[in-house]
Design an enzyme around this catalytic site. Structure first.
Site, PDB file in Angstrom:
ATOM      1  N   LYS A  95       0.969  -1.250   0.110  1.00  0.00           N
ATOM      2  CA  LYS A  95      -0.004   0.024  -0.065  1.00  0.00           C
ATOM      3  C   LYS A  95       0.763   1.057   0.083  1.00  0.00           C
ATOM      4  CE  LYS A  95      -3.230   2.798   2.509  1.00  0.00           C
ATOM      5  NZ  LYS A  95      -3.940   3.015   3.956  1.00  0.00           N
ATOM      6  N   GLY A 156      -8.316   8.811   9.446  1.00  0.00           N
ATOM      7  CA  GLY A 156      -8.784   8.884  11.109  1.00  0.00           C
ATOM      8  C   GLY A 156      -9.712   9.743  11.367  1.00  0.00           C
ATOM      9  N   ALA A 182      -9.639   5.646   4.092  1.00  0.00           N
ATOM     10  CA  ALA A 182      -9.720   6.557   4.766  1.00  0.00           C
ATOM     11  C   ALA A 182     -10.984   7.565   5.123  1.00  0.00           C
ATOM     12  CB  ALA A 182      -8.392   7.527   4.386  1.00  0.00           C
ATOM     13  N   GLY A 183     -11.163   7.708   6.234  1.00  0.00           N
ATOM     14  CA  GLY A 183     -12.504   8.826   6.613  1.00  0.00           C
ATOM     15  C   GLY A 183     -13.667   8.055   6.822  1.00  0.00           C
ATOM     16  N   ASN A 204      -9.848   1.531   9.437  1.00  0.00           N
ATOM     17  CA  ASN A 204      -9.050   1.357  10.542  1.00  0.00           C
ATOM     18  C   ASN A 204      -9.466   2.082  11.975  1.00  0.00           C
ATOM     19  OD1 ASN A 204      -5.439   1.626  11.128  1.00  0.00           O
ATOM     20  ND2 ASN A 204      -7.001   0.531  12.073  1.00  0.00           N
ATOM     21  N   THR A 205      -9.585   3.163  12.031  1.00  0.00           N
ATOM     22  CA  THR A 205      -9.737   4.084  13.111  1.00  0.00           C
ATOM     23  C   THR A 205     -11.066   3.857  13.591  1.00  0.00           C
ATOM     24  OG1 THR A 205      -8.421   5.850  12.345  1.00  0.00           O
ATOM     25  CG2 THR A 205      -9.701   6.346  14.160  1.00  0.00           C
TER      26      THR A 205
END
Length: 253
Positions: A95, A156, A182-183, A204-205
């Site tokens: 990645k 995040g 992301a986001g 992830n987050t």
């Protein structure tokens, strides 16, 4: 929907996971299992390839593919160096992530392009993390990357699909898989991404920082599956006018 294929490998799950921010290896493993994911990204700086030492990789089930990310790279030279370190340990899926500033962690398009061109030529499987830039996405595809990973919002931030208009163009124009990365903060964001035509999402987050990561991972899994099944059902068309749910001409008197 068809089974997702990236670089010749098949994935039944369209939910990919990042492995940062989990409070323990046990929480990570439970979340990975609950999500049903078949691919996780791992930062090289959080791994230790020395034999006998326990690190984050020991918490990832052996059946799940590991893709090393170049998080922390400030330019193409850094990213290529990280990729080659990963290759020395047997990891060729990368990645590609280059963000020189630390407040918003936005990807550098110029350095990403440079690194992608070099890594593709050297035989790596390259999935670049990029801004929601349709022109860059096409140029990276032309360079030979195996998927593109445009952001929905800053890393995040849990803001959701703030770049939706540009994401739709990328999905329309790209022939390689599009992974929204992301986001994404809630399962509904992931479902919306799949419904608009994204091939997969990476989270992830939103999972790692939930009070119950495994439960949140399962919720994302179900949201993605729900969106896939909705698309497969052949949803009715959007209309600008009303349509009675009980038409007057349904029955003859």
């Amino acid at each position: 929907m068809k089974i997702l294929q990236i670089a010749g490998e098949q994935f039944n799950s369209r939910l990919f996971l990042g492995t940062g921010k989990f409070s323990s290896g046990e929480q990570l493993r439970d979340a990975v299992l609950a999500s049903g994911t078949e691919l996780v990204t791992v930062s090289l700086k959080r791994t230790d390839f020395s034999h006998g030492k326990k690190d984050i990789l020991s918490s990832v089930p052996k059946s799940v593919k590991v893709m090393i990310n170049t998080s922390g790279a400030r330019d193409a030279k850094d990213a290529v160096r990280i990729a080659k370190l990963a290759e020395s340990a047997g990891h060729r899926w990368i990645k590609l992530e280059i963000h020189p500033e630390q407040k918003y962690l936005l990807p550098d398009p110029i350095e990403t392009m440079k690194a992608a061109e070099q890594l593709v030529k050297e035989g790596f499987i390259v999935l670049p993390y990029i801004n929601a830039d349709p022109v860059l996405a096409r140029k990276l595809e032309d360079a030979g990357v195996h998927a593109v990973m445009p952001l929905g919002a800053p890393i995040g931030s849990n803001q959701g699909l703030r770049t939706e208009a540009m994401l739709r163009i990328i999905i329309e124009q790209c022939s390689v898989p599009v992974v929204i990365d992301a986001g994404l903060g809630m399962p509904s964001h992931a479902a919306a991404a799949i419904e608009m035509g994204a091939d997969a999402v990476l989270v992830n987050t939103a999972i790692a920082c939930a009070d119950n990561p495994a439960l949140m991972a399962e919720a994302f899994k179900l949201a993605v599956i729900s969106a896939e099944r909705a698309l497969a059902s052949g949803p009715s068309k959007v209309s600008s006018t009303a349509s009675p749910s009980s038409p007057f001409d349904l029955f003859s008197l």
